[in-house]
Scaffold this active site. Sequence first.
Site, mmCIF file in Angstrom:
data_model
loop_
_atom_site.group_PDB
_atom_site.id
_atom_site.type_symbol
_atom_site.label_atom_id
_atom_site.label_comp_id
_atom_site.label_asym_id
_atom_site.label_seq_id
_atom_site.Cartn_x
_atom_site.Cartn_y
_atom_site.Cartn_z
ATOM 1 N N THR A 178 0.873 -1.184 0.000
ATOM 2 C CA THR A 178 0.000 0.000 0.000
ATOM 3 C C THR A 178 0.903 1.225 0.000
ATOM 4 O O THR A 178 1.625 1.465 0.981
ATOM 5 C CB THR A 178 -0.894 0.029 1.255
ATOM 6 O OG1 THR A 178 -1.674 -1.158 1.278
ATOM 7 C CG2 THR A 178 -1.812 1.238 1.243
ATOM 8 N N LYS A 208 -7.803 1.701 -2.865
ATOM 9 C CA LYS A 208 -7.460 1.173 -1.532
ATOM 10 C C LYS A 208 -7.523 2.277 -0.461
ATOM 11 O O LYS A 208 -8.110 2.086 0.607
ATOM 12 C CB LYS A 208 -6.054 0.550 -1.601
ATOM 13 C CG LYS A 208 -5.338 0.356 -0.299
ATOM 14 C CD LYS A 208 -5.719 -0.906 0.417
ATOM 15 C CE LYS A 208 -5.043 -0.980 1.778
ATOM 16 N NZ LYS A 208 -5.506 -2.050 2.593
ATOM 17 N N LYS A 257 -1.218 5.417 8.601
ATOM 18 C CA LYS A 257 -0.459 5.489 7.335
ATOM 19 C C LYS A 257 -1.426 5.676 6.155
ATOM 20 O O LYS A 257 -1.221 6.547 5.307
ATOM 21 C CB LYS A 257 0.350 4.197 7.161
ATOM 22 C CG LYS A 257 1.010 4.073 5.799
ATOM 23 C CD LYS A 257 1.538 2.666 5.522
ATOM 24 C CE LYS A 257 1.699 2.461 4.031
ATOM 25 N NZ LYS A 257 2.096 1.125 3.635
#
Length: 292
Positions: free
Chosen positions: A94, A169, A244
């Site tokens: 990611t 995402k 994050k």
Amino acid sequence: MATIGFIGLGNMGGPMAANLVKAGHAVKGYDLSQTAIDRLVEAGGSVAKDLKDAASEVEVVVTMLPAGEHVREVYQKTVFGVAKSGSLLIDCSTIDVESSREVHAQAAVAGMDMLDAPVSGGVTGAAAGTLAFMCGGSEQAFERAKPLLDVMGANIVHAGAAGDGQAAKICNNMMLAIQMISVCEGFALADKLGVDRQKLFDISAKASGQCWSLTTYCPVPGPIPTSPSNRDYQPGFTANMMLKDLRLANTAKSAVDGNTPLGEHALELYETYVDSGDGETDFSGIFKMLEG
Ligand code: NAD
């Protein structure tokens, strides 16, 4: 069966690589951590002697690394220099959309097919081979990667062009953070108003408050026995990871002049939660902070 170089054998990459081995693929793994490498060997994979070796003489390179800086470094300093022309590159990390698109463009120049394919489903999904993959890249890259992604996942979606998997995402995880905070606030207020938690669950699980954070991952102990709230918020998906992803969403929002007021507020709340020393607890542990 494919020959695969797998770079980044951590909590997610380790079990994903093991599933590829189990399906009969020849997996050569590399990680900075010897423990991670040992786990792949136990699963039947082989060891690359260095990064260069991991990306050489294979048809496919899969990366599962912490962040954009690691992905850029691994591809730009090594993979593009040693991988065969025509190789398929799948980045499952990611990372920020910008880094992803930069690496995609360089892969095209090097004559390689690339797919960004971040996942959702956590370590349990990685071990069970039931991850969701959100993919960005050409149709050709997606079709080539699909049989391998099917081994590691259960829901494989081609989100669009280069970087669109990463974009999807972070949008999904921003929705999740906001949703989790809303469920926590509902339970915290119900506590103060004297409403029994199980009763609120029974009502909202079948009413308009219904959502994944409530019915699958309930942030208070009791209603969903498998949720991290029943094991003192051991992860699961850590608050550090959520923070994050919220930062990635916020950076992406700024780049396109988007409007995400609740996403920004969720980011601030998770920053406070992590700063209080709870970054390695599950992200649903923010209930403890919101309850006050
Ligand atoms: P992790 O820290 O357990 O694993 C990352 C691995 O990469 C480590 O073993 C590290 O040694 C290795 N690494 C770093 N730099 C390297 C390099 N230059 N060469 C070789 N190896 C290198 O992290 P993780 O939990 O496996 O997460 C990986 C990615 O998946 C992250 O981008 C994360 O955001 C994403 N993700 C994680 C989860 C989760 O629940 N853990 C869920 C969805 C997505």
